[in-house]
Design an enzyme around this catalytic site. Structure first.
Site, mmCIF file in Angstrom:
data_model
loop_
_atom_site.group_PDB
_atom_site.id
_atom_site.type_symbol
_atom_site.label_atom_id
_atom_site.label_comp_id
_atom_site.label_asym_id
_atom_site.label_seq_id
_atom_site.Cartn_x
_atom_site.Cartn_y
_atom_site.Cartn_z
ATOM 1 C CD GLU A 1 27.335 35.220 65.085
ATOM 2 O OE1 GLU A 1 27.615 35.696 63.974
ATOM 3 O OE2 GLU A 1 26.199 35.338 65.575
ATOM 4 C CG ASN B 1 24.929 40.511 67.731
ATOM 5 O OD1 ASN B 1 24.649 39.963 66.670
ATOM 6 N ND2 ASN B 1 25.057 39.832 68.864
ATOM 7 C CG ASN C 1 21.398 38.776 66.436
ATOM 8 O OD1 ASN C 1 22.354 38.957 65.699
ATOM 9 N ND2 ASN C 1 21.371 37.790 67.319
ATOM 10 C CG ASP D 1 22.497 34.926 65.365
ATOM 11 O OD1 ASP D 1 22.999 36.024 65.064
ATOM 12 O OD2 ASP D 1 22.992 34.173 66.203
#
Length: 284
Positions: free
Chosen positions: A22, A108, A160, A211
């Site tokens: 990520e 996040n 997100n 995302d």
């Protein structure tokens, strides 16, 4: 779409064997990529000459990363429920950890505006197994002058990815649960107004969900989602989709050695990190 991505463009797998990658962030000063393996609580760096190196463990289960104008790393530490900044001497500063006296939920993703303001998403995660103290899943702004945290948007189910347009007049925010992107006008005081639907992702395209998100220099929006990376024009028109070898989670623009400035797209995708050469550079 071929004016953005050549028809014969091929992925370069830079590294593999991770739990779930990520948060890619390119540091122009050190000419290296930072990324997280958040399931293993680690932050790594990569460049062409040195390959992958461990940067920090434990990472506070860091997910999203970004760089500020001074080349300092900002991290969404989901386990520590904070936004941290790594100073030039290597020490770590907590920028934001509470709002209205209560702990943040699970930061996040994060971006930095040119004035130094830090915007981040904070969806509550049941996977963390901790108490929810905020009454909503919000998007927040950390003020560099006062150090205070303010709510920017509180209407998302699971906010997100987020990204600024090249001129920073627009803020894009996506919702993983709703599988859509909304766009807002950025006000002089750093707040936003006039939110509207920008795009809805096609969930039938394959595995994945809304995302990570970035804009290129032309204002096109790139978002990892079902079936790969979706590209949208400023109007919201779908320009195309880049199919990935693995489920993609996040992306950023950068400049590895021997590549044109800002035209390489780095993608964190499940167990691996990839790069793809584009015909357009990222927004700066």
């Amino acid at each position: 779409m071929f004016d953005l991505v050549s028809e014969n463009a091929a992925f370069d797998q830079l590294a593999s064997g991770f739990g779930f990658t990520e948060g890619p962030a390119w540091c122009a000063r050190s000419e290296r990529l930072y990324f997280t393996d958040f399931t293993c609580h680690r932050i790594y760096t990569w460049n062409r000459s040195e390959g992958v190196k461990l940067f920090r463990e434990p990472s506070g289960r860091a997910i999203g990363l970004t760089m500020d104008a001074e080349g300092r790393l900002l991290a969404c530490e989901s386990q520590n429920r904070r936004i941290s900044r790594t100073e030039t001497d290597g020490s770590v500063t907590a920028l934001a950890s509470r709002f209205n006296g209560n702990r943040l939920s699970s930061p996040n993703d994060v971006i930095v505006k040119s004035d130094g303001a830090v915007y981040f998403t904070d969806p509550y995660s049941t996977a963390m197994g901790d108490t929810k103290e905020q009454p909503f899943n919000g998007v927040y702004r950390w003020n560099p002058q006062t150090g205070e945290v303010d709510v920017v948007v509180a209407e998302f189910e699971r906010p997100n990815g987020l990204a600024f347009s090249p001129d920073e007049r627009l803020l894009y925010i996506n919702d993983t649960n709703k599988q859509h992107i909304k766009v807002y006008e950025v006000l002089p005081d750093g707040g936003v107004s006039n939110g509207r639907m920008f795009a809805e992702l096609d969930t039938s395209a394959g595995p994945g969900a809304a995302d990570g998100m970035k804009c290129d220099a032309r204002g096109n929006v790139y978002v990892t989602g079902p079936g790969g990376i979706w590209i949208y024009a400023l109007s919201g028109e779908t320009l195309g989709r880049i199919e990935m070898p693995e489920v993609a989670a996040n992306l950023c623009f950068g400049t590895p050695a021997d590549s044109p400035v800002g035209t390489t797209l780095f993608i964190t995708a499940s167990t691996s990190v990839y790069s793809l050469q584009l015909n357009v550079c990222g927004a700066v």
